[in-house]
Write a protein that holds these residues in place. Structure first.
Motif, PDB file in Angstrom:
ATOM      1  N   ALA A  85      64.220  32.190  52.583  1.00 35.40           N
ATOM      2  CA  ALA A  85      64.108  32.305  51.109  1.00 35.40           C
ATOM      3  C   ALA A  85      64.191  30.832  50.652  1.00 35.40           C
ATOM      4  CB  ALA A  85      65.292  32.949  50.392  1.00 35.40           C
ATOM      5  N   PRO A  86      63.211  29.963  51.323  1.00 31.38           N
ATOM      6  CA  PRO A  86      63.545  28.413  50.755  1.00 31.38           C
ATOM      7  C   PRO A  86      62.873  28.230  49.580  1.00 31.38           C
ATOM      8  CG  PRO A  86      61.590  28.911  52.267  1.00 31.38           C
ATOM      9  CD  PRO A  86      62.420  30.037  51.980  1.00 31.38           C
ATOM     10  N   VAL A  87      63.335  26.960  48.776  1.00 32.81           N
ATOM     11  CA  VAL A  87      62.481  26.470  47.856  1.00 32.81           C
ATOM     12  C   VAL A  87      61.736  25.421  48.318  1.00 32.81           C
ATOM     13  CG1 VAL A  87      64.368  26.605  46.121  1.00 32.81           C
ATOM     14  CG2 VAL A  87      64.483  24.583  47.385  1.00 32.81           C
ATOM     15  N   ASP A  88      60.630  24.954  47.759  1.00 37.53           N
ATOM     16  CA  ASP A  88      59.633  23.878  48.116  1.00 37.53           C
ATOM     17  C   ASP A  88      59.244  23.245  47.004  1.00 37.53           C
ATOM     18  OD1 ASP A  88      57.740  22.464  49.546  1.00 37.53           O
ATOM     19  OD2 ASP A  88      56.705  24.016  49.760  1.00 37.53           O
ATOM     20  N   TYR A  89      60.083  22.445  46.460  1.00 41.62           N
ATOM     21  CA  TYR A  89      59.803  21.657  45.176  1.00 41.62           C
ATOM     22  C   TYR A  89      58.981  20.561  45.394  1.00 41.62           C
ATOM     23  CZ  TYR A  89      63.562  24.484  43.171  1.00 41.62           C
ATOM     24  OH  TYR A  89      64.417  25.448  42.854  1.00 41.62           O
ATOM     25  N   SER A  90      58.434  20.105  46.457  1.00 45.98           N
ATOM     26  CA  SER A  90      57.432  18.947  46.368  1.00 45.98           C
ATOM     27  C   SER A  90      56.188  19.088  47.332  1.00 45.98           C
ATOM     28  CB  SER A  90      58.102  17.374  46.703  1.00 45.98           C
ATOM     29  OG  SER A  90      58.700  17.646  48.077  1.00 45.98           O
ATOM     30  N   ARG A  91      56.273  20.464  47.923  1.00 41.31           N
ATOM     31  CA  ARG A  91      55.026  20.910  48.859  1.00 41.31           C
ATOM     32  C   ARG A  91      54.898  19.818  50.021  1.00 41.31           C
ATOM     33  NH1 ARG A  91      50.691  23.283  46.216  1.00 41.31           N
ATOM     34  NH2 ARG A  91      49.615  23.161  47.930  1.00 41.31           N
ATOM     35  N   GLN A  92      55.915  19.922  50.820  1.00 43.57           N
ATOM     36  CA  GLN A  92      55.709  19.185  52.131  1.00 43.57           C
ATOM     37  C   GLN A  92      55.355  19.968  53.234  1.00 43.57           C
ATOM     38  OE1 GLN A  92      56.251  15.770  52.068  1.00 43.57           O
ATOM     39  NE2 GLN A  92      56.417  16.031  49.803  1.00 43.57           N
ATOM     40  N   THR A  93      54.881  19.415  54.263  1.00 43.41           N
ATOM     41  CA  THR A  93      54.458  20.151  55.466  1.00 43.41           C
ATOM     42  C   THR A  93      55.553  20.007  56.469  1.00 43.41           C
ATOM     43  OG1 THR A  93      53.057  18.454  56.175  1.00 43.41           O
ATOM     44  CG2 THR A  93      52.008  20.218  54.670  1.00 43.41           C
ATOM     45  N   VAL A  94      55.226  21.151  57.473  1.00 43.59           N
ATOM     46  CA  VAL A  94      56.108  21.028  58.986  1.00 43.59           C
ATOM     47  C   VAL A  94      55.562  21.319  60.294  1.00 43.59           C
ATOM     48  CG1 VAL A  94      58.308  22.001  59.558  1.00 43.59           C
ATOM     49  CG2 VAL A  94      57.710  22.621  57.226  1.00 43.59           C
ATOM     50  N   PRO A  95      54.544  20.250  60.216  1.00 44.26           N
ATOM     51  CA  PRO A  95      53.583  20.375  61.473  1.00 44.26           C
ATOM     52  C   PRO A  95      54.533  19.954  62.844  1.00 44.26           C
ATOM     53  CG  PRO A  95      53.273  18.187  60.510  1.00 44.26           C
ATOM     54  CD  PRO A  95      54.161  18.917  59.543  1.00 44.26           C
ATOM     55  N   GLY A  96      54.110  20.522  64.016  1.00 48.31           N
ATOM     56  CA  GLY A  96      54.661  20.117  65.178  1.00 48.31           C
ATOM     57  C   GLY A  96      55.598  20.856  65.837  1.00 48.31           C
ATOM     58  N   VAL A  97      56.345  22.083  65.025  1.00 48.95           N
ATOM     59  CA  VAL A  97      57.396  22.865  65.443  1.00 48.95           C
ATOM     60  C   VAL A  97      56.908  24.325  65.191  1.00 48.95           C
ATOM     61  CG1 VAL A  97      59.156  21.043  65.322  1.00 48.95           C
ATOM     62  CG2 VAL A  97      58.843  22.476  63.300  1.00 48.95           C
ATOM     63  N   PRO A  98      57.435  25.146  65.842  1.00 45.50           N
ATOM     64  CA  PRO A  98      57.366  26.754  65.575  1.00 45.50           C
ATOM     65  C   PRO A  98      58.135  26.833  64.381  1.00 45.50           C
ATOM     66  CG  PRO A  98      57.788  26.487  67.999  1.00 45.50           C
ATOM     67  CD  PRO A  98      57.803  25.005  67.513  1.00 45.50           C
ATOM     68  N   MET A  99      57.465  27.412  63.390  1.00 44.13           N
ATOM     69  CA  MET A  99      58.194  27.654  62.240  1.00 44.13           C
ATOM     70  C   MET A  99      58.135  29.027  61.499  1.00 44.13           C
ATOM     71  SD  MET A  99      57.200  26.067  58.385  1.00 44.13           S
ATOM     72  CE  MET A  99      55.737  27.201  58.401  1.00 44.13           C
ATOM     73  N   ALA A 100      58.955  29.456  61.050  1.00 48.21           N
ATOM     74  CA  ALA A 100      59.041  30.880  60.497  1.00 48.21           C
ATOM     75  C   ALA A 100      59.627  30.725  59.144  1.00 48.21           C
ATOM     76  CB  ALA A 100      59.538  31.843  61.092  1.00 48.21           C
ATOM     77  N   GLY A 149      54.291  28.874  71.668  1.00 51.64           N
ATOM     78  CA  GLY A 149      53.872  27.294  71.845  1.00 51.64           C
ATOM     79  C   GLY A 149      55.035  26.586  72.089  1.00 51.64           C
ATOM     80  N   ALA A 150      54.862  25.251  72.145  1.00 49.14           N
ATOM     81  CA  ALA A 150      56.230  24.299  72.576  1.00 49.14           C
ATOM     82  C   ALA A 150      55.891  23.293  71.308  1.00 49.14           C
ATOM     83  CB  ALA A 150      56.067  23.860  73.904  1.00 49.14           C
ATOM     84  N   GLY A 151      56.997  22.908  70.622  1.00 43.11           N
ATOM     85  CA  GLY A 151      57.089  21.750  69.658  1.00 43.11           C
ATOM     86  C   GLY A 151      57.948  20.801  69.884  1.00 43.11           C
ATOM     87  N   GLY A 152      57.795  19.935  69.072  1.00 43.46           N
ATOM     88  CA  GLY A 152      58.986  18.775  69.170  1.00 43.46           C
ATOM     89  C   GLY A 152      58.573  17.839  67.698  1.00 43.46           C
ATOM     90  N   PRO A 153      59.376  16.912  67.625  1.00 42.74           N
ATOM     91  CA  PRO A 153      59.293  16.024  66.536  1.00 42.74           C
ATOM     92  C   PRO A 153      57.835  15.826  66.334  1.00 42.74           C
ATOM     93  CG  PRO A 153      61.203  15.380  67.857  1.00 42.74           C
ATOM     94  CD  PRO A 153      60.434  16.460  68.628  1.00 42.74           C
ATOM     95  N   SER A 154      57.369  15.617  65.112  1.00 43.59           N
ATOM     96  CA  SER A 154      55.968  15.270  64.699  1.00 43.59           C
ATOM     97  C   SER A 154      55.578  13.846  65.270  1.00 43.59           C
ATOM     98  CB  SER A 154      55.590  15.375  63.369  1.00 43.59           C
ATOM     99  OG  SER A 154      54.155  15.026  63.147  1.00 43.59           O
ATOM    100  N   THR A 155      54.537  13.762  65.898  1.00 43.97           N
ATOM    101  CA  THR A 155      53.922  12.289  66.105  1.00 43.97           C
ATOM    102  C   THR A 155      52.888  11.773  65.297  1.00 43.97           C
ATOM    103  OG1 THR A 155      52.512  13.344  67.716  1.00 43.97           O
ATOM    104  CG2 THR A 155      54.454  12.807  68.769  1.00 43.97           C
ATOM    105  N   LEU A 156      52.726  12.506  64.227  1.00 44.37           N
ATOM    106  CA  LEU A 156      51.913  11.965  63.008  1.00 44.37           C
ATOM    107  C   LEU A 156      52.273  10.709  62.376  1.00 44.37           C
ATOM    108  CD1 LEU A 156      50.584  15.455  61.341  1.00 44.37           C
ATOM    109  CD2 LEU A 156      49.545  14.061  62.976  1.00 44.37           C
ATOM    110  N   PRO A 157      51.502   9.747  61.968  1.00 42.35           N
ATOM    111  CA  PRO A 157      51.863   8.601  61.085  1.00 42.35           C
ATOM    112  C   PRO A 157      52.746   9.210  59.715  1.00 42.35           C
ATOM    113  CG  PRO A 157      49.581   8.874  61.017  1.00 42.35           C
ATOM    114  CD  PRO A 157      50.045   9.716  62.135  1.00 42.35           C
ATOM    115  N   GLN A 158      53.602   8.364  59.311  1.00 42.01           N
ATOM    116  CA  GLN A 158      54.305   8.651  58.255  1.00 42.01           C
ATOM    117  C   GLN A 158      53.871   7.934  56.925  1.00 42.01           C
ATOM    118  OE1 GLN A 158      58.010   9.629  57.624  1.00 42.01           O
ATOM    119  NE2 GLN A 158      58.242  10.677  59.676  1.00 42.01           N
TER     120      GLN A 158
END
Length: 757
Positions: free
Chosen positions: A318-333, A648-657
């Protein structure tokens, strides 16, 4: 200097501007005062607002006009708006999620979902290990958090440790949401407006509300740490610019640092049970409500560290998401409660929608599940009447309508789960998710991605699913026109709602003012105009044809699409054509309405429909050239794919910040230039959105702009038009980075543009 961050028009009814009246309008507890370019609307409350996870809004003449700034004592709400109702107000009322507090829902009978398929694997069975507690508590003012204006908050957690489990153990961090922090024993008094609790008041231990999940996970060999965040809750609305998201993320990392010290025996005050027992390369995060957005921020902040912790999975309840951020790189539900009376617009759905294609190189499961009959509060036993010693309430009954036939708890037609049933389903999803993603127990995958049907039963709950597998071929996302996709006459690609995203070039998917009915499109406080969930809209029956270019789909289990009703029941039929021109149609899948009526229900929510590849016996599945999808009535469609359920297998995102920097300008400058910067060049173009949070007709007009940093480069600048409205005071506006692709946003989500007076 004054800060304008509350002019987010959540309903555009009557939103045109008018000539400003020369005098203020006032009522018994409210005022609407003309200021440069608009109106400052204020509502005084008899009692402070109780802690809840949604942000308060104000409505003028029954029309929601903006998110409100809350005074430190919780008794005064203020917003800035240009809505024409504020020129001649007859009333000012409290609103939540685009809806006036206390307004009626519907009174029509509930619809019926298709029969649910039971998930046979039970993750809540007690594991082989006994459990010991290793709680720690360094006091109510032990640490300060920059994201909370350096306010002092507690450093406290409950810890469950498996006894006799060999080696270093995986670690799960739990973070509760926003609730009252203190209560007065033997009364109904509670508050979130002060920290630490005053004399005669007691702490509400919200972090103990997940004890059943923690205990079960510990018996299976996990070390579970449930963090207390009462201090953040007391100050987040008054002392943070992002409703506490950054502070929550910083709090999680502070606890991980402490656990790392305990792991090597250098953390005085922590139990010796933790020394050498923590596998900090295998960490899972779970957050409830504002805690959900908080653990997302922790995951993103962690990815920027020189030596990040091994965060491997993220569960959002039941999360809020006030600034529309993404969560790549890790399994997410994402777990969404259908009868949520607090965050009734289910805005956390954006985490799933926005992350699907945020990083084409990650290969992890993403899922969103809709738990029928669940409310917001009962996932935490410390927020549940009868289970908590502190005052607690049923958020649907208290905030929406106890007489609603679908979600009112005492109605004979209700779909509601009991408190015990909801606690059990929450425990099932927490234990199942982490055992699946961190311990490799794939038996729990059908809880999130059931290949034999998207409506399942988990315990007493009926759960509807949508999912994206790491093992897939994307036939078409169905988010924009494509040469490989033919759509029927009258069909359009659409996005967002109520004309909020004109920069997308797409029509709105709905013009309804009822935000809560459309989770995928609901506007967010700090990303009000950012394009939301583009998809294909078929207003009537029709056929969509997608060309594959002769694909071999023999290695996959299902052809899938996400679909929601536009109106009335519909059936979807899939037809496959091979390279030799042979065709085969598979059995129609039915879409039926979700239950309820009114301004919150029924939800329009896309579910995953599947057709087994194994049933394609009349065509050559190693040479498929075309897939056609025929709908018998109006539908919304997205994500046509062929996939096999997997984690799948995930971990901390390696994308640039990404980061953003602001500027200071004179009112006559015409343009304010903000700069977006990447931490390093990307091999792919980086796309992000910049939201200007302001009031229409003031110096900066609210709106979203897309910014692109070309491959190999690290900066891009965006000019924001500035209008001189005659204001004599310096005014500070927020600009927000949102919904990035091929990059992530960590600590630098916000910047300021100051227009001098």
């Amino acid at each position: 200097m004054r800060l304008i961050d509350g002019a987010l028009v959540l309903a555009l009814i009557g939103a045109g501007s008018t000539a400003l009246p020369s005098e203020a309008a006032t009522g018994p507890s409210w005022s609407s005062i003309p200021v440069a370019g608009g109106y400052q609307v204020t509502l005084h409350l008899d009692q402070p607002l109780h802690g809840r996870d949604a942000l308060p809004e104000l409505a003028v003449n029954g029309v929601p006009v903006g998110a409100a700034n809350e005074s430190p004592d919780g008794r005064t709400l203020t917003t800035f708006t240009t809505n024409s109702h504020a020129a001649r107000p007859l009333s000012v009322q409290l609103a939540w999620n685009g809806r006036v507090s206390g307004s009626s829902t519907g009174q029509q009978p509930s619809a019926t979902l298709p029969p649910a398929q039971p998930v046979t694997a039970d993750p809540t069975t007690t594991g082989p290990y006994a459990v010991q507690r290793a709680d720690y508590d360094f006091g109510d003012t032990a640490i300060t958090l920059p994201g909370l204006n350096n306010k002092a908050v507690e450093n406290r957690a409950a810890v469950w440790v498996p006894v006799g489990a060999p080696g270093r153990r995986p670690v799960v961090i739990l973070l509760h949401g926003r609730h009252d922090s203190c209560f007065q024993p033997n009364t109904t008094n509670s508050t979130d407006d002060v920290w630490p609790c005053p004399a005669g008041w007691s702490v509400i231990p919200s972090n103990l509300g997940f004890a059943q999940s923690a205990e079960k996970l510990a018996t299976d060999g996990f070390v579970v740490v449930s963090i207390s965040a009462n201090g953040v809750n007391a100050f987040d609305n008054s002392d943070s610019e992002d409703a506490g998201a950054l502070a929550h993320g910083q709090l999680v990392l502070r606890h991980l640092d402490l656990l790392a010290a305990a792991n090597v025996g250098t953390a005085p005050g922590l139990s010796p049970l933790l020394k050498g027992r923590l596998d900090l390369t295998n960490i899972g995060l779970m957050g409830h409500s504002r805690g959900g957005e908080g653990v997302v921020k922790a995951d993103l902040l962690n990815a920027a560290l020189p030596h990040p912790y091994g965060i491997r999975s993220v569960l959002l309840i039941a999360p809020v998401d006030y600034s529309r951020q993404t969560v790549p790189g890790v399994p997410m539900a994402v777990v969404l409660p259908y009868c949520d009376g607090d965050v009734s617009d289910l805005r956390g759905q954006h985490f799933y929608d926005d992350t699907r294609y945020a990083d084409q190189s990650d290969h992890v499961l993403r899922a969103s599940v809709l738990v029928m009959g669940a409310n917001h509060n009962f996932f935490n036993t410390e927020w549940t009447p009868g289970l908590s010693p502190a005052p607690a309430f049923d958020d649907w009954d208290a905030e929406v309508d106890p007489a609603d036939p679908t979600c009112g708890s005492a109605q004979p037609t209700t779909t509601r789960l009991t408190a015990a049933q909801q606690n059990d389903v929450g425990t099932a999803y927490a234990t199942g998710f982490f055992r699946m993603t961190m311990a490799g127990e794939s038996a729990f995958l059908p809880m999130f991605a059931n290949p034999d049907g998207s409506v399942v039963s988990v315990g007493a709950a009926t759960v509807v699913q949508e999912n994206q597998s790491p093992q897939r071929i994307d036939i078409s996302a169905l988010t924009a026109p494509s040469n490989s996709v033919t759509i029927p006459a009258g069909a359009t690609y659409c996005a967002s709602m109520s004309g909020l995203s004109p920069q997308s070039g797409l029509p709105s998917c709905t013009d309804s003012p009822d935000n809560s009915r459309f989770p995928a499109f609901t506007p967010q406080r700090y990303a009000q105009n950012v394009t939301a969930a583009p998809m294909l809209h078929l207003p009537t029956a029709g056929t969509v044809v997608a060309s594959l270019g002769n694909h071999d789909i023999s290695g996959y289990r299902d052809l899938t699409v996400r679909a929601a009703l536009d109106s009335g029941p519909a059936a979807l039929t899939l037809t496959v054509t091979d390279g030799a021109g042979r065709q085969q149609s598979l059995a129609a899948q039915s879409l039926t309405p979700f239950p309820g009526s009114g301004t919150i229900l029924p939800k329009t929510w896309l579910r995953t429909l599947s057709w087994p590849v194994s049933q394609l016996r009349a065509v050559n599945i190693r040479d498929i050239s075309r897939v056609s999808l025929s709908a018998s009535a109006g539908v919304l469609l997205s994500d046509l794919a062929v996939q096999t359920p997997a984690v799948g297998a995930g971990g901390p995102s390696t994308l640039p910040q990404l980061s953003i920097s602001g500027t200071t300008v004179d009112p006559g400058s015409g343009t304010a230039t903000v700069t977006v910067t990447l931490s390093r060049p990307s091999r792919l173009p980086v796309i992000a959105n910049i939201q200007t949070v302001a009031g229409a007709g003031t110096q900066l007009t609210p709106g979203a702009r897309v910014v692109v940093i070309p491959a190999g480069q690290t900066t891009a600048s965006v000019g924001l038009p500035v209008t001189d409205n005659g204001s004599t005071a310096d005014t500070t506006y927020l600009v927000v980075l949102s919904d990035p692709t091929n990059a992530i946003v960590g600590g630098s989500t916000f910047a300021h543009v100051v227009v001098r007076g």
